[in-house]
Design a protein around this motif. Structure first.
Motif, mmCIF file in Angstrom:
data_model
loop_
_atom_site.group_PDB
_atom_site.id
_atom_site.type_symbol
_atom_site.label_atom_id
_atom_site.label_comp_id
_atom_site.label_asym_id
_atom_site.label_seq_id
_atom_site.Cartn_x
_atom_site.Cartn_y
_atom_site.Cartn_z
ATOM 1 N N GLU A 69 0.828 -1.205 0.000
ATOM 2 C CA GLU A 69 0.000 0.000 0.000
ATOM 3 C C GLU A 69 0.861 1.254 0.000
ATOM 4 O OE1 GLU A 69 -3.749 1.877 2.560
ATOM 5 O OE2 GLU A 69 -2.387 0.412 3.470
ATOM 6 N N ALA A 70 2.036 1.165 0.644
ATOM 7 C CA ALA A 70 2.957 2.292 0.698
ATOM 8 C C ALA A 70 3.832 2.402 -0.553
ATOM 9 C CB ALA A 70 3.841 2.175 1.942
ATOM 10 N N GLY A 71 3.681 1.461 -1.494
ATOM 11 C CA GLY A 71 4.436 1.534 -2.735
ATOM 12 C C GLY A 71 5.624 0.611 -2.823
ATOM 13 N N ASP A 72 5.840 -0.241 -1.818
ATOM 14 C CA ASP A 72 6.959 -1.182 -1.837
ATOM 15 C C ASP A 72 6.488 -2.511 -2.415
ATOM 16 O OD1 ASP A 72 9.160 -2.745 -1.449
ATOM 17 O OD2 ASP A 72 9.094 -2.737 0.745
ATOM 18 N N TYR A 73 6.665 -2.683 -3.753
ATOM 19 C CA TYR A 73 6.169 -3.883 -4.421
ATOM 20 C C TYR A 73 7.141 -5.058 -4.329
ATOM 21 C CZ TYR A 73 2.818 -0.590 -6.339
ATOM 22 O OH TYR A 73 1.849 0.359 -6.475
ATOM 23 N N SER A 74 8.229 -4.880 -3.591
ATOM 24 C CA SER A 74 9.157 -5.990 -3.386
ATOM 25 C C SER A 74 8.758 -6.867 -2.202
ATOM 26 C CB SER A 74 10.578 -5.454 -3.156
ATOM 27 O OG SER A 74 10.641 -4.713 -1.939
ATOM 28 N N ALA A 75 7.677 -6.514 -1.502
ATOM 29 C CA ALA A 75 7.258 -7.256 -0.315
ATOM 30 C C ALA A 75 6.880 -8.695 -0.668
ATOM 31 C CB ALA A 75 6.065 -6.558 0.351
ATOM 32 N N ARG A 76 7.393 -9.642 0.103
ATOM 33 C CA ARG A 76 7.073 -11.056 -0.054
ATOM 34 C C ARG A 76 6.849 -11.656 1.336
ATOM 35 N NH1 ARG A 76 7.437 -9.006 -4.334
ATOM 36 N NH2 ARG A 76 8.328 -9.826 -6.280
ATOM 37 N N VAL A 77 6.150 -12.774 1.397
ATOM 38 C CA VAL A 77 5.923 -13.453 2.674
ATOM 39 C C VAL A 77 6.448 -14.882 2.570
ATOM 40 C CG1 VAL A 77 3.933 -12.062 3.312
ATOM 41 C CG2 VAL A 77 3.598 -14.115 1.946
ATOM 42 N N LEU A 88 -2.189 -19.437 0.146
ATOM 43 C CA LEU A 88 -2.441 -18.003 0.177
ATOM 44 C C LEU A 88 -1.152 -17.219 0.029
ATOM 45 C CD1 LEU A 88 -4.373 -15.637 0.596
ATOM 46 C CD2 LEU A 88 -4.088 -15.930 3.083
ATOM 47 N N ALA A 89 -0.089 -17.682 0.700
ATOM 48 C CA ALA A 89 1.198 -16.994 0.614
ATOM 49 C C ALA A 89 1.761 -17.051 -0.807
ATOM 50 C CB ALA A 89 2.193 -17.619 1.599
ATOM 51 N N ARG A 90 1.639 -18.208 -1.468
ATOM 52 C CA ARG A 90 2.135 -18.309 -2.848
ATOM 53 C C ARG A 90 1.352 -17.379 -3.783
ATOM 54 N NH1 ARG A 90 3.257 -23.897 -1.458
ATOM 55 N NH2 ARG A 90 1.070 -24.442 -1.789
ATOM 56 N N ALA A 91 0.024 -17.322 -3.611
ATOM 57 C CA ALA A 91 -0.796 -16.433 -4.438
ATOM 58 C C ALA A 91 -0.438 -14.971 -4.178
ATOM 59 C CB ALA A 91 -2.276 -16.679 -4.158
ATOM 60 N N PHE A 92 -0.198 -14.642 -2.919
ATOM 61 C CA PHE A 92 0.176 -13.270 -2.560
ATOM 62 C C PHE A 92 1.501 -12.898 -3.201
ATOM 63 C CE2 PHE A 92 2.203 -10.078 0.069
ATOM 64 C CZ PHE A 92 1.175 -9.178 0.320
ATOM 65 N N ASN A 93 2.490 -13.785 -3.124
ATOM 66 C CA ASN A 93 3.804 -13.510 -3.708
ATOM 67 C C ASN A 93 3.726 -13.381 -5.227
ATOM 68 O OD1 ASN A 93 5.000 -13.520 -1.198
ATOM 69 N ND2 ASN A 93 5.661 -15.650 -1.322
ATOM 70 N N ALA A 94 2.882 -14.213 -5.854
ATOM 71 C CA ALA A 94 2.715 -14.104 -7.303
ATOM 72 C C ALA A 94 2.095 -12.756 -7.671
ATOM 73 C CB ALA A 94 1.846 -15.253 -7.811
ATOM 74 N N MET A 95 1.122 -12.321 -6.872
ATOM 75 C CA MET A 95 0.482 -11.031 -7.124
ATOM 76 C C MET A 95 1.477 -9.884 -6.997
ATOM 77 S SD MET A 95 -2.468 -9.093 -4.890
ATOM 78 C CE MET A 95 -1.240 -8.810 -3.598
ATOM 79 N N THR A 96 2.264 -9.889 -5.914
ATOM 80 C CA THR A 96 3.225 -8.807 -5.715
ATOM 81 C C THR A 96 4.309 -8.840 -6.789
ATOM 82 O OG1 THR A 96 4.465 -10.204 -4.158
ATOM 83 C CG2 THR A 96 2.843 -8.695 -3.229
ATOM 84 N N GLY A 97 4.653 -10.036 -7.266
ATOM 85 C CA GLY A 97 5.623 -10.131 -8.351
ATOM 86 C C GLY A 97 5.111 -9.457 -9.613
ATOM 87 N N ARG A 98 3.835 -9.686 -9.928
ATOM 88 C CA ARG A 98 3.245 -9.036 -11.099
ATOM 89 C C ARG A 98 3.169 -7.521 -10.910
ATOM 90 N NH1 ARG A 98 -0.127 -13.622 -10.897
ATOM 91 N NH2 ARG A 98 -1.722 -12.448 -9.772
ATOM 92 N N LEU A 99 2.796 -7.088 -9.708
ATOM 93 C CA LEU A 99 2.731 -5.653 -9.438
ATOM 94 C C LEU A 99 4.100 -4.998 -9.593
ATOM 95 C CD1 LEU A 99 0.364 -5.543 -6.306
ATOM 96 C CD2 LEU A 99 -0.151 -4.723 -8.611
ATOM 97 N N GLU A 100 5.129 -5.674 -9.088
ATOM 98 C CA GLU A 100 6.484 -5.136 -9.199
ATOM 99 C C GLU A 100 6.916 -5.040 -10.656
ATOM 100 O OE1 GLU A 100 10.697 -5.716 -6.834
ATOM 101 O OE2 GLU A 100 9.503 -7.495 -7.298
ATOM 102 N N SER A 101 6.605 -6.092 -11.429
ATOM 103 C CA SER A 101 6.953 -6.095 -12.849
ATOM 104 C C SER A 101 6.204 -5.001 -13.599
ATOM 105 C CB SER A 101 6.646 -7.465 -13.452
ATOM 106 O OG SER A 101 6.889 -7.480 -14.835
ATOM 107 N N ASP A 102 4.899 -4.853 -13.317
ATOM 108 C CA ASP A 102 4.102 -3.825 -13.986
ATOM 109 C C ASP A 102 4.606 -2.426 -13.655
ATOM 110 O OD1 ASP A 102 2.545 -5.787 -15.081
ATOM 111 O OD2 ASP A 102 0.885 -5.561 -13.666
#
Length: 324
Positions: A69-77, A88-102
């Motif tokens: 939310e603060a703009g840090d798209y490198s966050a992973r769990v 859930l953690a794998r889906a979350f990491n995949a989502m943040t990976g796409r956000l970081e790439s975009d």
């Protein structure tokens, strides 16, 4: 969990014995009371540990979500815990990976657009200031660079609009059956002067002659113009640019071929990406990205074959008008 159930069972037995008076009158009652108390304490500790195993991953997810939310798209769990939480953690990491790439791609596109806009704007400003200050006369020779730069800006804006529409799925097509030979002839007419200046022959082959495709004529003509224009820029004087079309089951294949220097091997995997171009290319690097989007919007495919020093082939597959 087994420990918790064992403790609960022991506590139940202890309550039954207490109700019958066995706990207070028999030594076995005192033993059962002690064991029950011990297992009860252990059960509370085990329940706390189990609860912690469930809440810790959730807390990590909340913390990571706040970082995004603060703009840090490198966050992973970490992928830990029960199977549901791991999923859930794998889906979350995949989502943040796409956000970081975009986000990286967005910043790259903004930087590239700014770079492409800078040159024509500099030309327009320089010529206009020179004319206003009296350095240059306001004649055709000094206004021509302004018009050329303006046209460059128009093409860039149109290209970016086409890409934006394609990305959002809003690229509207006015499809109609049209002969491939007509599309090719109209494209060749547009590049006749450039081909003559470069001493390059434009050659077309269509089999069968009446071959038709079901396309948006304006957009498909734009795609062919991109391909033929690229081929002309890289063809050697005295060479030829060929456009060949042939019938396939339910489709038409169009091949644009040149005998130029070819595409560098390091660029070939990314040649359809935006703003990707060779060092010697004068274009914006959007042409092939637009061709890909237009062809795919028609339900077709596009691919490239290139050998450095031996030329390049662009293959388009388009739906035929009869579907046969």
């Amino acid at each position: 969990m087994l420990l918790f159930l064992g403790a609960a069972g022991t506590a139940l037995i202890w309550l039954l014995l207490s109700a019958t008076g066995a706990v207070g009158s028999a030594p076995v009652g005192r033993v059962i009371s002690a064991v029950g108390l011990l297992l009860g304490v252990v059960a509370v500790i085990a329940a706390g540990v189990a609860l912690r195993r469930l809440t810790a991953p959730a807390e990590r997810l909340v913390d990571a979500a706040r970082r995004i939310e603060a703009g840090d798209y490198s966050a992973r769990v970490p992928v830990r815990g029960p199977s549901e939480l791991r999923s859930l953690a794998r889906a979350f990491n995949a989502m943040t990976g796409r956000l970081e790439s975009d986000e990286a791609r967005r910043r790259s596109v903004i930087a590239d657009v700014a770079h492409e806009l800078r040159t024509p704007i500099t030309v327009i400003r320089g010529q206009a200031e020179g004319i206003i200050d009296g350095v240059y006369p306001g004649d055709a020779d000094h206004m021509r660079p302004v018009l050329t730069a303006t046209r460059t800006l128009e093409v860039l804006v149109d290209d970016l609009r086409t890409l934006a529409l394609a990305e959002t799925g809003s690229l509207r097509l006015n499809r109609e059956p049209v002969e491939v030979a007509i599309l090719i002839d109209e494209t060749f007419v547009a590049f006749a002067d450039a081909a003559g200046t470069g001493k390059v022959r434009l050659v077309a082959t269509v089999e069968p002659p009446g071959l038709t495709v079901d396309v948006d004529t304006v957009r498909m003509r734009s795609a062919l113009a991109n391909l033929v224009g690229n081929a002309l820029r890289h063809e050697h004087p005295g060479g030829e640019v060929r456009v060949e079309a042939r019938h396939l089951p339910g489709a038409v294949e169009v091949v644009v071929r040149d005998d130029g220097e070819g595409i560098p091997a390091e660029l070939l995997p990314r040649v359809f990406d935006r703003f990707v171009k060779g060092l010697s290319s004068p274009g914006s690097g959007l042409g092939l990205a637009i061709v890909r989007d237009i062809v795919e919007a028609h339900g077709g495919t596009v691919s490239v074959r290139s050998i450095p020093g031996a030329g390049t082939e662009l293959h388009l597959t388009l739906p035929s008008s009869d579907g046969g």
